[in-house]
Design a protein around this motif. Structure first.
Motif, short mmCIF file in Angstrom:
data_model
loop_
_atom_site.label_atom_id
_atom_site.label_comp_id
_atom_site.label_asym_id
_atom_site.label_seq_id
_atom_site.Cartn_x
_atom_site.Cartn_y
_atom_site.Cartn_z
N GLN A 1 4.42 -0.46 2.81
CA GLN A 1 4.52 0.56 1.79
C GLN A 1 5.58 0.21 0.74
N THR B 1 0.45 0.39 6.46
CA THR B 1 0.46 -0.66 5.45
C THR B 1 1.90 -0.97 5.09
N GLY C 1 0.83 -1.20 0.00
CA GLY C 1 0.00 0.00 0.00
C GLY C 1 0.86 1.25 0.00
N THR C 2 0.21 2.36 0.18
CA THR C 2 0.90 3.64 0.23
C THR C 2 0.62 4.39 1.53
N GLU C 3 -0.39 3.97 2.27
CA GLU C 3 -0.78 4.67 3.48
C GLU C 3 0.01 4.18 4.69
N PRO C 4 0.15 5.03 5.73
CA PRO C 4 0.77 4.57 6.98
C PRO C 4 -0.01 3.39 7.55
#
Length: 455
Positions: free
Chosen positions: A112, A110, A105-108
């Motif tokens: 990344q 996750t 993902g890209t969000e905190p």
């Protein structure tokens, strides 16, 4: 996961920006093909990078990974032996694997992509560590660029990984301190392991595997509970261990690629320039022309020798061997071996005692070098040497004592150079008492999570 990072940089699905999920072994019981921390990456098109079991469970893992990418959640599957369902995904060897699957993902909070890119940018010989949260109520990762110097209590990223905001008060501080007590030793030793911490609002209730009941039949999703331990997977990498070959001869030329195959940083040292400069030694990481004992003393003084270092003395010449062995036996290294006959060994022992080497230290010397495999040719001798190094590895540095003390576990087939077919119990022995042979059965035994890597 660290083992996949060099390949990930050029893997087309990742380069093209496809959605991906990472499947990781977070629990292992019995005889299993791959250790804790082994990962496989699955793309949204079903392509894979890496392997978890050599083919036994990959198909089912891909399906779980695709599900995870569709809804953005994590998955956890348990794969074991089933005598009742011939079509269930499982391990025919009778072991059991617990697999954690998490989409990138890209969000905190996750896993990344940019963190994996940071890992991939570091060379394979560079120290690095990755701490991931792999329980049912968390995710994400922290990259540690200097594992040996890491201090958990001063790392704000770790606090976020643990779900703490604003410090978390006294309970949060206690959680970080508990994490530090387990994380830092693993990181300093360059090991892989699981760290389990009691949640702030409850008590540690046991391994995740013990939350499931019933026989290990194929794949099942591990049930989630509200009061589960915070589970961190630590993967750390130190620079490759060094293997020093003293003697630019046929045996040294054969040993060099064998040692490289096992991941060692190999140095070839010989005092004779005409011998050391031969093209057949070009594959060494370093080729040094120097008197062997002076070079070894210089490396030790520069702190470039440690408890993982392997010293192989193939010169078979007393003017080189005796001062070199005297120096080597004064160091804490993993292995010291010297080529020669039993008569040569006896003469060396007498010479070393004459120059003041303590008698107890001579038991550290593996001479004649190698396991008794019937080796004759240089290539066969190289296999014999590396077999002994491998049998010795994992038992700490050689120290003085009796000739038999500390060499191998008494229950290890390598101690007697036994064939695996002649032994009993798990073939992937991680210590402890030998187990008696048992018929394969679908009944479930308490899981013993693998906490350390095989190598």
């Amino acid at each position: 996961m660290l083992e996949l990072m060099p390949s990930l940089q050029e893997w087309q699905p990742a380069v093209s920006g496809q959605g991906c999920a990472v499947a990781t072994v977070v629990g292992a019981a019995g005889s299993v093909p791959r250790p804790l921390g082994t990962s496989m990456i699955v793309s949204e098109a079903g392509e894979v990078l890496g392997s978890l079991s050599g083919g036994c469970v990959e198909g089912a893992v891909v399906e779980l990974a695709l599900e995870a990418m569709r809804d953005g959640g994590t998955r956890r599957g348990v794969f074991g032996y089933s005598a009742e369902d011939a079509f269930a995904a499982g391990l025919t060897c009778g072991g059991e694997l617990e697999i954690h699957i998490e989409p990138l993902g890209t969000e905190p909070g996750t896993l990344q992509r940019e963190r994996l890119a940071a890992l991939g940018a570091r060379g394979p010989a560079t120290p690095v560590a990755l701490i991931r949260r792999v329980d049912a109520h968390g995710g994400g990762a922290v990259v540690i660029p200097e594992p040996a110097a890491y201090q958990a209590e001063t790392c704000p990223e770790l606090a976020l990984l643990l779900g703490l905001s604003g410090g978390g008060g006294l309970a949060g501080r206690a959680l970080v301190q508990a994490a530090a007590a387990q994380l830092e030793p693993l990181l300093r030793r360059g090991q892989t392991g699981l760290v389990r911490l009691a949640p702030q609002d409850g008590c540690l209730s046991g391994p995740a595997a013990e939350r499931a009941s019933g026989p290990a039949a194929g794949v099942r999703e591990a049930p989630a509970t509200n009061n589960v331990p915070v589970t961190l997977l630590v993967q750390s990498r130190r620079p490759p261990a060094r293997l020093l070959i003293f003697g630019a001869n046929d045996f040294g030329a054969a040993l060099l690629p064998a040692a490289k195959l096992l991941g060692y940083d190999v140095t070839l040292c010989d005092a004779r320039p005409a011998f050391a400069a031969q093209d057949r030694f070009a594959g060494a990481d370093q080729v040094v022309t120097a008197w062997p004992h002076r070079y070894l003393a210089q490396e030790a003084a520069g702190r470039r020798i440690d408890a993982r270092t392997v010293v192989c003395i193939l010169t078979h010449d007393p003017k080189f061997d005796i001062p070199l062995l005297e120096t080597a036996l004064g160091l804490e290294v993993a292995y010291i071996g010297a080529m020669g006959s039993r008569r040569s060994h006896q003469q060396r022992a007498e010479s070393l005692l004459a120059v003041g080497v303590p008698a107890g230290e001579l038991s550290r010397l593996h001479s004649p070098i190698g396991l008794d495999l019937g080796a004759v040719t240089p290539a066969e001798v190289a296999v014999s040497i590396m077999a002994e190094v491998l049998a010795r590895r994992g038992h700490g540095p050689d120290r003085g004592g009796t000739a038999s003390a500390g060499m191998y576990r008494s229950n290890s087939p390598s101690a007697q150079c036994m064939s695996l077919k002649d032994g009993a119990g798990p073939i992937h022995d991680r210590g402890g008492s030998p187990a008696a042979p048992q018929a394969a059965t679908p009944t479930r035994s308490p899981r013993q999570h693998q906490e350390t890597p095989w190598i």
